[in-house]
Structures are given as structure tokens and as C-alpha cells.
Scaffold this motif. Structure first.
Motif, PDB file in Angstrom:
ATOM      1  N   UNK A 126       4.861   1.543   0.810  1.00 49.69           N
ATOM      2  CA  UNK A 126       4.375   0.369   0.085  1.00 49.69           C
ATOM      3  C   UNK A 126       3.125  -0.207   0.736  1.00 49.69           C
ATOM      4  N   UNK A 127       3.125  -0.283   2.053  1.00 55.25           N
ATOM      5  CA  UNK A 127       1.985  -0.846   2.772  1.00 55.25           C
ATOM      6  C   UNK A 127       0.753   0.051   2.628  1.00 55.25           C
ATOM      7  N   UNK A 128       0.946   1.368   2.775  1.00 51.39           N
ATOM      8  CA  UNK A 128      -0.176   2.295   2.621  1.00 51.39           C
ATOM      9  C   UNK A 128      -0.743   2.220   1.199  1.00 51.39           C
ATOM     10  N   UNK A 129       0.143   2.071   0.214  1.00 54.85           N
ATOM     11  CA  UNK A 129      -0.299   2.006  -1.171  1.00 54.85           C
ATOM     12  C   UNK A 129      -1.069   0.713  -1.437  1.00 54.85           C
ATOM     13  N   UNK A 130      -0.591  -0.384  -0.860  1.00 60.21           N
ATOM     14  CA  UNK A 130      -1.224  -1.693  -1.069  1.00 60.21           C
ATOM     15  C   UNK A 130      -2.543  -1.836  -0.312  1.00 60.21           C
TER      16      UNK A 130
ATOM     17  N   UNK B  15      -4.054   0.816   1.818  1.00 58.28           N
ATOM     18  CA  UNK B  15      -4.748   2.013   2.252  1.00 58.28           C
ATOM     19  C   UNK B  15      -4.449   2.297   3.706  1.00 58.28           C
ATOM     20  N   UNK B  16      -4.810   3.495   4.150  1.00 57.07           N
ATOM     21  CA  UNK B  16      -4.506   3.861   5.529  1.00 57.07           C
ATOM     22  C   UNK B  16      -5.252   2.961   6.516  1.00 57.07           C
ATOM     23  N   UNK B  17      -6.532   2.769   6.283  1.00 58.41           N
ATOM     24  CA  UNK B  17      -7.352   1.999   7.229  1.00 58.41           C
ATOM     25  C   UNK B  17      -6.918   0.541   7.314  1.00 58.41           C
ATOM     26  N   UNK B  18      -6.510  -0.040   6.169  1.00 58.20           N
ATOM     27  CA  UNK B  18      -6.144  -1.456   6.166  1.00 58.20           C
ATOM     28  C   UNK B  18      -4.729  -1.736   6.627  1.00 58.20           C
ATOM     29  N   UNK B  19      -3.881  -0.717   6.633  1.00 58.56           N
ATOM     30  CA  UNK B  19      -2.481  -0.910   7.032  1.00 58.56           C
ATOM     31  C   UNK B  19      -2.361  -1.050   8.549  1.00 58.56           C
ATOM     32  N   UNK B  20      -1.479  -1.942   8.976  1.00 60.99           N
ATOM     33  CA  UNK B  20      -1.203  -2.106  10.410  1.00 60.99           C
ATOM     34  C   UNK B  20       0.277  -1.863  10.657  1.00 60.99           C
TER      35      UNK B  20
ATOM     36  N   UNK C  31      -3.623   9.988  -0.352  1.00 60.43           N
ATOM     37  CA  UNK C  31      -3.394  10.631   0.940  1.00 60.43           C
ATOM     38  C   UNK C  31      -4.201  11.917   1.051  1.00 60.43           C
ATOM     39  N   UNK C  32      -4.161  12.720  -0.009  1.00 60.42           N
ATOM     40  CA  UNK C  32      -4.908  13.984  -0.024  1.00 60.42           C
ATOM     41  C   UNK C  32      -6.396  13.721   0.148  1.00 60.42           C
ATOM     42  N   UNK C  33      -6.918  12.764  -0.614  1.00 60.56           N
ATOM     43  CA  UNK C  33      -8.340  12.414  -0.528  1.00 60.56           C
ATOM     44  C   UNK C  33      -8.699  11.954   0.874  1.00 60.56           C
TER      45      UNK C  33
END
Length: 202
Positions: free
Chosen positions: A16-20, A22-27, A102-104
Motif C-alpha cells: 500500500x505504501x509503495x503504491x501510494x 512510490x519506492x523513492x517516497x516510501x519510508x 515496480x518493473x519500470x
């Protein structure tokens, strides 16, 4: 049992966090908060955000790839394979909408490493040799219009995946909410395969 429950909660929260964000913004703190645990416990199970990211989405590929391989390696007619392929792929991405992002993300960061991980985690990755040969054979027999198998596969994958990557843009331009967008995506299970098949007919 507690281990499994905690790990499942962490993975669900991380998705949920990665989706909301993104990878860079998630902590890691965001993930811990979403899972309802403290950050120290999160680090006990998963030492880094990268490691957690890898585990979650490699598991997703382990669900998708075998289904795709089963269709590609079957003896079904080409048009039936296209219908099943599109249906399975869209259902899988609907269940895991973070996969295209994720793939991108991974192909941008470490393309060779990512491909190696996918092939390792899925017993050799996508196996489309039989499908490629079938496309060539159908074209040679005059049953479909001439098309390079790679072009056909790229067209199908693009039609299935891009709406998920471009979701924010589509919603803004078309002024539609999440529910309306989900309805459109559900309809694509039949519309994409029909579009591709009609384009192949002579």
C-alpha cells in the motif's frame, strides 16, 4: 504462526505504501505505521526498504509467470491464447497494481540485475518460444496478417500494462475517479483481446 501473521501484515502494508508513495517516497517508518508495528520490529524482519521491495514483487512475479507460461506452452489456438493471456495478465495486475510500476522502476535502475532476479525466481522466466513459433506459422499459412511475433507480444503487453502506469494522467485528463477507472480496466479484459485479434484478421 505469529511470524507468518506479522510478515503478512508487513507485506500488505508495504504494498500500500509503495503504491501510494512510490519506492523513492516510501519510508520504513511509513510501512511500520501502516502495519501497526514499531520500526525496530520491521527492521528485524526486513533489514532495508530495497530488500522488502524485492521480496514483495518477486513473489508477485512468481504468481504471474507460471500462468502465462502455461498459456503460451499450451496447444490452444492462437486467438484463444491471446484471450486467455490478456485475461490472466489483467486479472493479475488488478490484484497487484504495483507490479508495472515496480518493473519500470527496476528496469530504470538495474535492468540486467532485475532480469536475472526474475529469471531466477520464476524457473527461467517467461517461456514464449512455442507461442512465437505459432504466430510465425499462422502468418505463413495466411491465417493472420504478417506480423513479427515480437511486435505482437509488445503490442499485447503495452495494451495490458500502460493504463496502470499512466493511471494518474488518464484520471486527470478524462476526469474520472478510482471507481470509474476500475470499471474501465475490468472491461479491458475483453476489449484488448478483441482489439488485437481483429487487427490480426485478414
Amino acid at each position: 504462526m505469529e511470524v507468518t501473521t506479522t510478515e503478512a501484515k508487513i507485506k500488505a502494508a508495504a504494498q500500500k505504501v509503495f503504491l501510494e508513495k512510490g519506492f523513492s517516497g516510501a519510508r520504513m517508518q511509513d510501512i511500520a505505521d501502516k502495519a501497526g508495528i514499531n520500526k525496530a520490529l520491521l527492521h528485524y524482519y526486513y533489514r532495508s526498504k530495497d530488500k522488502l521491495f524485492d521480496i514483495i514483487f518477486m513473489e508477485s512475479f512468481q504468481k504471474i509467470i507460471p500462468k502465462i507460461n502455461l498459456i503460451a506452452q499450451s496447444d490452444a489456438p492462437l486467438f484463444e491464447k491471446i484471450e486467455k493471456f490478456v485475461g490472466e495478465y489483467i486479472v493479475a495486475i488488478n490484484a497487484d497494481p504495483m507490479v508495472p510500476l515496480f518493473v519500470l522502476h527496476e528496469l530504470t535502475r538495474h535492468p540486467e540485475k532485475f532480469i536475472q532476479k526474475v529469471f531466477s525466481a520464476t524457473d527461467g522466466g517467461p517461456k514464449v518460444g512455442k507461442l512465437v513459433a505459432q504466430i510465425q506459422e499462422e502468418a505463413e499459412k495466411g491465417n493472420i496478417r504478417p506480423i513479427h511475433p515480437a511486435t505482437l507480444l509488445m503490442n499485447i503487453m503495452s495494451l495490458c500494462i500502460f493504463p496502470y502506469i499512466g493511471k494518474p494522467m488518464f484520471q486527470m485528463v478524462l476526469s474520472i475517479d478510482d471507481k470509474q477507472f476500475s470499471t474501465l480496466l475490468a472491461q479491458r479484459k475483453t476489449e484488448v483481446s478483441a482489439f488485437v485479434i481483429n487487427a490480426l484478421r485478414l
